[in-house]
Design an enzyme around this catalytic site. Structure first.
Site, mmCIF file in Angstrom:
data_model
loop_
_atom_site.group_PDB
_atom_site.id
_atom_site.type_symbol
_atom_site.label_atom_id
_atom_site.label_comp_id
_atom_site.label_asym_id
_atom_site.label_seq_id
_atom_site.Cartn_x
_atom_site.Cartn_y
_atom_site.Cartn_z
ATOM 1 C CG ASP A 125 -0.234 -0.078 2.536
ATOM 2 O OD1 ASP A 125 0.995 -0.292 2.540
ATOM 3 O OD2 ASP A 125 -0.904 0.085 3.579
ATOM 4 C CG ASN A 184 11.063 -3.172 6.221
ATOM 5 O OD1 ASN A 184 12.160 -3.578 5.835
ATOM 6 N ND2 ASN A 184 10.928 -2.004 6.851
ATOM 7 C CD GLU A 306 9.093 5.846 5.657
ATOM 8 O OE1 GLU A 306 8.093 5.959 4.922
ATOM 9 O OE2 GLU A 306 9.353 4.818 6.309
#
Length: 483
Positions: A125, A184, A306
């Protein structure tokens, strides 16, 4: 009334969990210990997942499907085949190929150059990385031999791009893969006995681990969403506490993270993260992560990037996100050749390449030179003095002190045998190594001069022999005719 209160409580808890999931990219629905929180009701979870899937499915409009992604990768190679190759590193749980692209002026050829990898879509996602890596590949193709940075990367680095590590999760609009496993959290961990049974790892995890065995990556980065920060090791702590926990190469990792953040449009201006970077364990600890595993077991310096506050931003924002991250992505890859110390290790007795170990005094982390070319590429923070040591069984250890500036340092080592009685690597060259030597310009000039001299000697010798036989023939004639 009780039923109404119960329904209201369920609604609030589900929405609070959704907000937490969106805000924390690396962790999702879990506490800081790193373990998944499945405490909410099963019925509520199913309702939440259905609503969430529908919401994400609506947001997916404009993103490439897995089929679209495969076509885009093959189309890229179709027009940029001279500087690229495509290959699969394995398959997902549902059998979707994990397509990778290599970009280099000599794709597929083993060279004494550093290798870098980008991995996108680790979490299903978080799809922005899928799109950005295709944009990066096409930008390099369009700008090679036009833009200095693009040319530097293509000519001096073997860049590998894996747009989607988790194509099943993308299709399911879920964080985990088709087995609902967070990839992860699926790698062997340094602090706790978890994920040690390699046979139990997910196929996507195994594919990454096998990839590392085949290609000696110097550095890498995985692209995530849900925050805006460059994250570096360690990701966990020995006691599961939320504290800064530095790895041996903390300064080098901070340099890499700041390089990415500083080149980004606004990452370094973060109010949450100083300079737009964070130590993973200080942010929140996780275990079984890919980042730490790369550094420990793969000899690869990996960052977790990120790159978008929104995990699944509308497709019309992707171009802007690409523009914000483009320079950072390029600078991070280019840092492999623009900084650090690089070189090769040779034997003094026959000049053979030696796959020696390279150590830095004061840093408890050793890398190994390559088997074939004995090349090494060691990332170091600039502005410091380092003692670099090359060591190999059967050879004397050699240490050199260097001052690391803003540019890369070239440092070759020639190691002397400790004794002729000790076993050493044989002095022989493979046919490929011989061809490499022959192809060097200075060798070709010397060989040409030798051939010219040999030809002149041949002509002179032929003339002498010819005169000799002429003289013999004249004498014979005289003898024959003389009566």
């Amino acid at each position: 009334m009780a039923r109404l209160n119960s329904s209201l409580l369920l609604f609030l808890s589900v929405n609070l969990l959704h907000l937490f999931h969106t805000a924390v990219s690396r962790g999702g629905q879990r506490d800081y210990s790193g373990f998944v929180d499945n405490s909410f009701a099963v019925s509520g979870r199913h309702l939440f997942e259905e609503n969430r899937f529908q919401k994400l499915n609506n947001l997916a409009h404009g993103y490439m499907t897995n089929s679209d992604l495969e076509k885009a990768i093959k189309a890229f190679h179709g027009r940029c085949g001279r500087i690229s190759r495509i290959y699969s590193i394995g398959k997902s749980v549902l059998g979707v190929p994990l397509w990778a692209m290599e970009i280099s002026n000599k794709p597929g050829k083993e060279e004494a150059k550093p290798a870098f990898k980008f991995i996108g879509n680790v979490h299903g996602d978080e799809p922005v990385g899928r799109e950005l890596l295709l944009l990066l590949a096409n930008w390099l193709c369009d700008n090679y031999m036009k833009d200095p940075l693009a040319t530097l990367i293509v000519d001096n680095v073997h860049l590998h791009l894996l747009p989607s590590m988790n194509p099943d999760g993308f299709s399911l609009r879920s964080r985990g893969n088709a087995n609902n496993v967070d990839l992860n959290r699926d790698f062997p961990d340094q602090f706790f006995q978890m994920n040690d049974d390699l046979g139990e790892r997910q196929p996507e995890t195994k594919a990454i681990m096998n990839w590392i065995k085949k290609i000696r990556f110097t550095a890498s980065a995985s692209l995530h969403g849900g925050a805006l920060v460059a994250n570096y090791p360690w990701d966990g702590t020995q006691d599961k506490s939320k504290n800064y926990y530095a790895c041996p190469d903390d300064e080098a990792f901070r340099y890499m993270a700041k390089l990415y953040s500083g080149s980004h449009y606004n990452m370094s201006q973060s109010r949450e993260f100083k300079a737009g970077i964070t130590n993973g364990a200080y942010w929140y600890p996780i275990y079984g992560g890919m980042q730490d595993w790369n550094y420990i077991y793969g000899g690869c310096f990996e960052l977790t990037l990120e790159i978008s506050d929104n995990k699944w931003p509308p497709a019309n924002e992707l171009h802007t996100i690409w523009q914000y991250n483009k320079r950072s992505m390029l600078d991070l890859v280019a840092s492999l050749v623009k900084s650090g110390v690089h070189g090769r290790v040779f034997s003094s007795d026959c000049g053979e390449p030696l796959p020696a170990s390279i150590a830095i005094k004061g840093i408890n982390y050793t890398i190994k030179a390559g088997e074939r070319f004995a090349d090494y590429h060691r990332l170091l923070a600039p502005g410091h003095q380092y003692e670099v040591t090359a060591m190999m069984p059967g050879y004397k250890t050699r240490t050199t002190t260097i001052k690391m500036g803003e540019e890369a340092t070239q440092l070759d080592f020639i190691l002397e045998p400790t004794s002729s009685l000790l076993p050493r690597r044989p002095c022989k060259r493979s046919s490929m190594e011989i061809l490499e030597v022959i192809s060097k310009p200075h060798f070709q000039v010397a060989l040409t001069l030798m051939l010219v001299l040999a030809f002149l000697c041949f002509l002179m010798k032929r003339k002498v022999i010819s005169n000799h036989f002429r003289g013999r023939k004249a004498i014979g004639q005289r003898r024959v005719t003389a009566v």
